[in-house]
Design a protein around this motif. Sequence first.
Motif, PDB file in Angstrom:
ATOM      1  N   MET A   1     -32.322  -2.766  37.433  1.00  0.00           N
ATOM      2  CA  MET A   1     -32.812  -1.604  36.723  1.00  0.00           C
ATOM      3  C   MET A   1     -32.863  -0.430  37.695  1.00  0.00           C
ATOM      4  O   MET A   1     -33.109  -0.602  38.887  1.00  0.00           O
ATOM      5  CB  MET A   1     -34.195  -1.871  36.143  1.00  0.00           C
ATOM      6  CG  MET A   1     -34.171  -2.889  35.028  1.00  0.00           C
ATOM      7  SD  MET A   1     -35.681  -2.918  34.036  1.00  0.00           S
ATOM      8  CE  MET A   1     -36.873  -3.461  35.226  1.00  0.00           C
ATOM      9  N   LYS A   2     -32.635   0.737  37.146  1.00  0.00           N
ATOM     10  CA  LYS A   2     -32.650   1.944  37.971  1.00  0.00           C
ATOM     11  C   LYS A   2     -33.074   3.131  37.113  1.00  0.00           C
ATOM     12  O   LYS A   2     -33.031   3.049  35.884  1.00  0.00           O
ATOM     13  CB  LYS A   2     -31.273   2.190  38.573  1.00  0.00           C
ATOM     14  CG  LYS A   2     -30.189   2.400  37.538  1.00  0.00           C
ATOM     15  CD  LYS A   2     -28.852   2.608  38.170  1.00  0.00           C
ATOM     16  CE  LYS A   2     -27.841   2.849  37.046  1.00  0.00           C
ATOM     17  NZ  LYS A   2     -26.653   3.451  37.465  1.00  0.00           N
ATOM     18  N   PRO A   3     -33.467   4.231  37.741  1.00  0.00           N
ATOM     19  CA  PRO A   3     -33.830   5.423  36.968  1.00  0.00           C
ATOM     20  C   PRO A   3     -32.664   5.833  36.061  1.00  0.00           C
ATOM     21  O   PRO A   3     -31.510   5.773  36.463  1.00  0.00           O
ATOM     22  CB  PRO A   3     -34.096   6.475  38.041  1.00  0.00           C
ATOM     23  CG  PRO A   3     -34.440   5.687  39.270  1.00  0.00           C
ATOM     24  CD  PRO A   3     -33.629   4.418  39.168  1.00  0.00           C
ATOM     25  N   GLY A   4     -32.999   6.237  34.854  1.00  0.00           N
ATOM     26  CA  GLY A   4     -31.949   6.549  33.894  1.00  0.00           C
ATOM     27  C   GLY A   4     -32.060   7.941  33.314  1.00  0.00           C
ATOM     28  O   GLY A   4     -32.761   8.817  33.832  1.00  0.00           O
ATOM     29  N   VAL A   5     -31.382   8.133  32.211  1.00  0.00           N
ATOM     30  CA  VAL A   5     -31.261   9.426  31.561  1.00  0.00           C
ATOM     31  C   VAL A   5     -32.617   9.993  31.154  1.00  0.00           C
ATOM     32  O   VAL A   5     -32.894  11.169  31.363  1.00  0.00           O
ATOM     33  CB  VAL A   5     -30.332   9.300  30.325  1.00  0.00           C
ATOM     34  CG1 VAL A   5     -30.296  10.578  29.531  1.00  0.00           C
ATOM     35  CG2 VAL A   5     -28.941   8.892  30.745  1.00  0.00           C
ATOM     36  N   LYS A  35     -38.650  -3.751  24.051  1.00  0.00           N
ATOM     37  CA  LYS A  35     -38.007  -4.136  25.305  1.00  0.00           C
ATOM     38  C   LYS A  35     -37.328  -2.931  25.961  1.00  0.00           C
ATOM     39  O   LYS A  35     -37.386  -2.759  27.176  1.00  0.00           O
ATOM     40  CB  LYS A  35     -36.983  -5.234  25.021  1.00  0.00           C
ATOM     41  CG  LYS A  35     -36.512  -5.967  26.226  1.00  0.00           C
ATOM     42  CD  LYS A  35     -35.658  -7.144  25.792  1.00  0.00           C
ATOM     43  CE  LYS A  35     -35.408  -8.076  26.958  1.00  0.00           C
ATOM     44  NZ  LYS A  35     -34.671  -9.259  26.563  1.00  0.00           N
ATOM     45  N   ILE A  36     -36.689  -2.097  25.167  1.00  0.00           N
ATOM     46  CA  ILE A  36     -35.978  -0.938  25.696  1.00  0.00           C
ATOM     47  C   ILE A  36     -36.950   0.092  26.257  1.00  0.00           C
ATOM     48  O   ILE A  36     -36.771   0.611  27.353  1.00  0.00           O
ATOM     49  CB  ILE A  36     -35.100  -0.294  24.606  1.00  0.00           C
ATOM     50  CG1 ILE A  36     -33.957  -1.235  24.234  1.00  0.00           C
ATOM     51  CG2 ILE A  36     -34.551   1.058  25.072  1.00  0.00           C
ATOM     52  CD1 ILE A  36     -33.225  -0.829  22.964  1.00  0.00           C
ATOM     53  N   MET A  41     -43.811   2.932  25.537  1.00  0.00           N
ATOM     54  CA  MET A  41     -44.550   2.734  24.288  1.00  0.00           C
ATOM     55  C   MET A  41     -45.934   3.375  24.392  1.00  0.00           C
ATOM     56  O   MET A  41     -46.405   3.974  23.444  1.00  0.00           O
ATOM     57  CB  MET A  41     -44.681   1.247  23.966  1.00  0.00           C
ATOM     58  CG  MET A  41     -43.388   0.595  23.572  1.00  0.00           C
ATOM     59  SD  MET A  41     -42.759   1.174  21.996  1.00  0.00           S
ATOM     60  CE  MET A  41     -43.738   0.186  20.903  1.00  0.00           C
ATOM     61  N   LEU A  42     -46.548   3.281  25.546  1.00  0.00           N
ATOM     62  CA  LEU A  42     -47.847   3.904  25.751  1.00  0.00           C
ATOM     63  C   LEU A  42     -47.676   5.393  26.073  1.00  0.00           C
ATOM     64  O   LEU A  42     -48.363   6.243  25.527  1.00  0.00           O
ATOM     65  CB  LEU A  42     -48.593   3.218  26.897  1.00  0.00           C
ATOM     66  CG  LEU A  42     -49.908   3.879  27.311  1.00  0.00           C
ATOM     67  CD1 LEU A  42     -50.956   3.664  26.228  1.00  0.00           C
ATOM     68  CD2 LEU A  42     -50.386   3.356  28.641  1.00  0.00           C
ATOM     69  N   LEU A  43     -46.736   5.699  26.932  1.00  0.00           N
ATOM     70  CA  LEU A  43     -46.614   7.051  27.473  1.00  0.00           C
ATOM     71  C   LEU A  43     -46.085   8.097  26.490  1.00  0.00           C
ATOM     72  O   LEU A  43     -46.206   9.290  26.757  1.00  0.00           O
ATOM     73  CB  LEU A  43     -45.735   7.029  28.724  1.00  0.00           C
ATOM     74  CG  LEU A  43     -46.244   6.165  29.870  1.00  0.00           C
ATOM     75  CD1 LEU A  43     -45.265   6.211  31.038  1.00  0.00           C
ATOM     76  CD2 LEU A  43     -47.637   6.586  30.301  1.00  0.00           C
TER      77      LEU A  43
END
Length: 170
Positions: A1-5, A35-36, A41-43
């Motif tokens: 996993m890495k920082p994304g769009v 999952k995505i 979901m919180l933020l």
Amino acid sequence: MKPGVFLEFCERALADPETKYVFVIDEINRGNLSKILGELMLLIEPDKRGPDWATKLAYAESSEARFYVPENVYILGMMNTADRSLSLVDYALRRRFAFLTLRPQFGAPKFRTQLLSRGATEALVTRLVTSMTALNEAISDNKSDLGPGFCIGHSFFATIPDGTVADEAW
């Protein structure tokens, strides 16, 4: 996993707090959203925006790095209710969004203008508007087999290839 769009998008929004940033997720109901989205979901909740709710992301390079969704970020989730996967959108996500139904607008002036600008006659445009409106009313009224989610949209008419005249043959 890495920082994304989305992370990059939020960083741009954070650097420009006076501008509204809109992030569009098309076909939002197609994936496993819990999952995505994970921590999002919180933020994404309106009362959880800002540095007080910043959270460490699972893939953060620095153990001190924290992330939050800025208040000037708006998320639009687009979906087609006719594909029946709407039921897969879990309730935790549903309560974080307002749902709006967008209906086909064949009678809208911009639709008429688009067709006329591509060579369609007034008569053809009127016939298309009348026919599509009637067809969509029949589809919408047929609640046992179809319903409003199955109405035909403008996409059949939105793309007219260059050099093509919107005439009877088209």
